[in-house]
Write an enzyme that holds these catalytic residues in place. Structure first.
Site, PDB file in Angstrom:
ATOM      1  N   HIS A  70       0.873  -1.178   0.000  1.00 48.36           N
ATOM      2  CA  HIS A  70       0.000   0.000   0.000  1.00 48.36           C
ATOM      3  C   HIS A  70       0.910   1.228   0.000  1.00 48.36           C
ATOM      4  O   HIS A  70       1.731   1.398   0.900  1.00 48.36           O
ATOM      5  CB  HIS A  70      -0.920  -0.003   1.213  1.00 48.36           C
ATOM      6  CG  HIS A  70      -1.890  -1.139   1.214  1.00 48.36           C
ATOM      7  ND1 HIS A  70      -2.121  -1.935   2.310  1.00 48.36           N
ATOM      8  CD2 HIS A  70      -2.691  -1.619   0.228  1.00 48.36           C
ATOM      9  CE1 HIS A  70      -3.017  -2.861   2.008  1.00 48.36           C
ATOM     10  NE2 HIS A  70      -3.372  -2.693   0.758  1.00 48.36           N
ATOM     11  N   GLU A  73       1.732   3.662   3.101  1.00 50.12           N
ATOM     12  CA  GLU A  73       2.192   3.096   4.372  1.00 50.12           C
ATOM     13  C   GLU A  73       3.711   3.241   4.432  1.00 50.12           C
ATOM     14  O   GLU A  73       4.456   2.315   4.133  1.00 50.12           O
ATOM     15  CB  GLU A  73       1.711   1.654   4.496  1.00 50.12           C
ATOM     16  CG  GLU A  73       0.177   1.585   4.529  1.00 50.12           C
ATOM     17  CD  GLU A  73      -0.376   0.176   4.572  1.00 50.12           C
ATOM     18  OE1 GLU A  73       0.423  -0.783   4.598  1.00 50.12           O
ATOM     19  OE2 GLU A  73      -1.614   0.041   4.574  1.00 50.12           O
ATOM     20  N   HIS A 166       3.478  -3.477   6.931  1.00 51.90           N
ATOM     21  CA  HIS A 166       2.428  -2.494   6.648  1.00 51.90           C
ATOM     22  C   HIS A 166       2.271  -1.556   7.836  1.00 51.90           C
ATOM     23  O   HIS A 166       2.790  -1.799   8.926  1.00 51.90           O
ATOM     24  CB  HIS A 166       1.086  -3.197   6.421  1.00 51.90           C
ATOM     25  CG  HIS A 166       1.013  -3.990   5.162  1.00 51.90           C
ATOM     26  ND1 HIS A 166       0.232  -3.622   4.084  1.00 51.90           N
ATOM     27  CD2 HIS A 166       1.615  -5.150   4.789  1.00 51.90           C
ATOM     28  CE1 HIS A 166       0.356  -4.511   3.117  1.00 51.90           C
ATOM     29  NE2 HIS A 166       1.200  -5.452   3.522  1.00 51.90           N
ATOM     30  N   GLU A 229       1.474  -5.407  10.884  1.00 55.24           N
ATOM     31  CA  GLU A 229       0.843  -4.087  10.979  1.00 55.24           C
ATOM     32  C   GLU A 229       1.548  -3.352  12.112  1.00 55.24           C
ATOM     33  O   GLU A 229       1.448  -3.740  13.273  1.00 55.24           O
ATOM     34  CB  GLU A 229      -0.652  -4.219  11.260  1.00 55.24           C
ATOM     35  CG  GLU A 229      -1.437  -4.934  10.166  1.00 55.24           C
ATOM     36  CD  GLU A 229      -1.661  -4.075   8.923  1.00 55.24           C
ATOM     37  OE1 GLU A 229      -1.323  -2.861   8.963  1.00 55.24           O
ATOM     38  OE2 GLU A 229      -2.169  -4.599   7.922  1.00 55.24           O
TER      39      GLU A 229
END
Length: 349
Positions: A70, A73, A166, A229
């Site tokens: 992404h 990010e 991420h 994450e």
């Protein structure tokens, strides 16, 4: 033989792999040596770079580390660029074959999550029908690069790794957490101990095959794979990278063959029990817009309505992860998980 002067000149861009990628540039040479001739490198295309010790053997681990699937990010992207710099200078010894992937350079340059389609939902061939999507050829390129990289890797358990880094759109009850893809095999203690070393607070276990990059490498390439994450989305240059120090150290230990001497606690575990699927643009999600990931809800709570579709909590407690009513119809608008820490830890292989 490559001279020291030529090698240094051709590899100077390794000091800032991110800058080269954001500029859409091409290095002056596509292969060379760095780290005082201890490491060979190959530029494989936009955002793709492979390193290998000059004395590499088939017994070495093969590690893929990716970020920027992404494009907005940014913190993991910055960390990965610094990893490249430190390997190139010999400040970080390399004890594995390493593939570095900046996932979506086009979206990175635009400062967007994606250009046309969420790249992390296009793997496992799901990109094939999307002829006009700018993400589709990138998904195919990443699949090909990962497959080629792991094709010559060792086959022993733990010989292949993929860490996909991420940051999240929203806050989380557990600021840093991991997602493990479903492969039909039990999770490994090796992966859980590494996640503990990275000070990952929680692990989400998928129970169905998915379309993410880490699902692809786990299922197709046989890698120990996870999605990390690591905090909140921020613009380039606005990240407090000290917040990611433990995860960064764990990645660096992995590629340099070191282990954290301190034995960390294993993360808590949550298993997916259901998902909210967006049926139409009429979807109503009955949670606060900024509700943190892993927020718990009691049995019977109505969480979503979409025409005749309803989702109410079925277990004594379920936690919601990645609620997003803005996805396209047919896609997941939220995951529901329950805690399974004790059973999962007991069953680690």
């Amino acid at each position: 033989m490559i001279s020291s002067a030529d090698s240094g000149r051709d590899a100077a861009w390794l000091d800032d792999f991110l800058a080269l990628t954001l500029a859409g540039g091409t290095p002056p040479a596509h292969a060379g040596e760095c780290a005082a001739h201890a490491v060979r490198w190959r530029w494989l295309g936009d955002g793709l770079l492979q390193f290998e010790p000059v004395d590499a053997t088939r017994r070495m681990q093969s590690v893929l580390v990716s970020a920027g699937v992404h494009g907005d990010e940014t913190a993991p992207i910055e960390l990965l660029s610094m990893l490249v710099r430190d390997i190139a200078h010999g400040a970080l010894p390399l004890r594995c074959r390493l593939l570095v992937a900046l996932g979506n350079p086009g979206a990175m340059r635009a400062g967007e999550r994606y250009l046309d389609d969420d790249l992390n939902r296009l793997f496992g061939g799901r990109h094939a029908p999307l002829a006009t999507s700018r993400e589709a050829p990138r998904a195919a390129q990443l699949e090909a690069a990962a497959s080629a990289f792991f094709a010559t890797a060792g086959r022993a358990r733990g010989a292949r790794w993929h860490i996909d880094m991420h940051t999240a759109i929203r806050a989380s009850v557990f600021e840093q957490f991991a997602l493990l893809p479903h492969t039909g095999e039990p999770p490994t203690r090796t992966m859980f101990e590494w996640l503990g070393e990275a000070r990952i607070a929680a692990v989400l276990l998928h129970t169905a095959k998915g379309s993410t990059f880490s699902h692809f490498t786990a299922q197709t390439c046989g890698a120990l794979a996870c999605t990390l994450e690591l905090g909140k989305v921020m613009p380039f240059g606005a990240n407090d990278l000290s917040r990611f120090a433990r995860a960064d150290a764990a990645v660096r230990n992995l590629v340099s063959g070191r282990r954290d001497a301190a034995r960390a606690a294993l993360p808590r575990v949550f298993t997916v029990v259901d998902q909210i699927t967006k049926q139409s643009d009429a979807l109503e999600l009955f949670v606060e817009k900024d509700v943190p990931n892993f927020t718990p809800f009691a049995q019977g709570t109505l969480l979503a309505r979409d025409g005749d579709y309803r989702y109410a909590v079925r277990h004594a407690q379920e936690r919601i992860v990645f609620p997003n009513p803005s996805v396209k119809p047919g896609l997941r608008a939220g995951l529901l998980v329950v805690e399974t820490t004790l059973d999962t830890h007991a069953a680690l292989a």
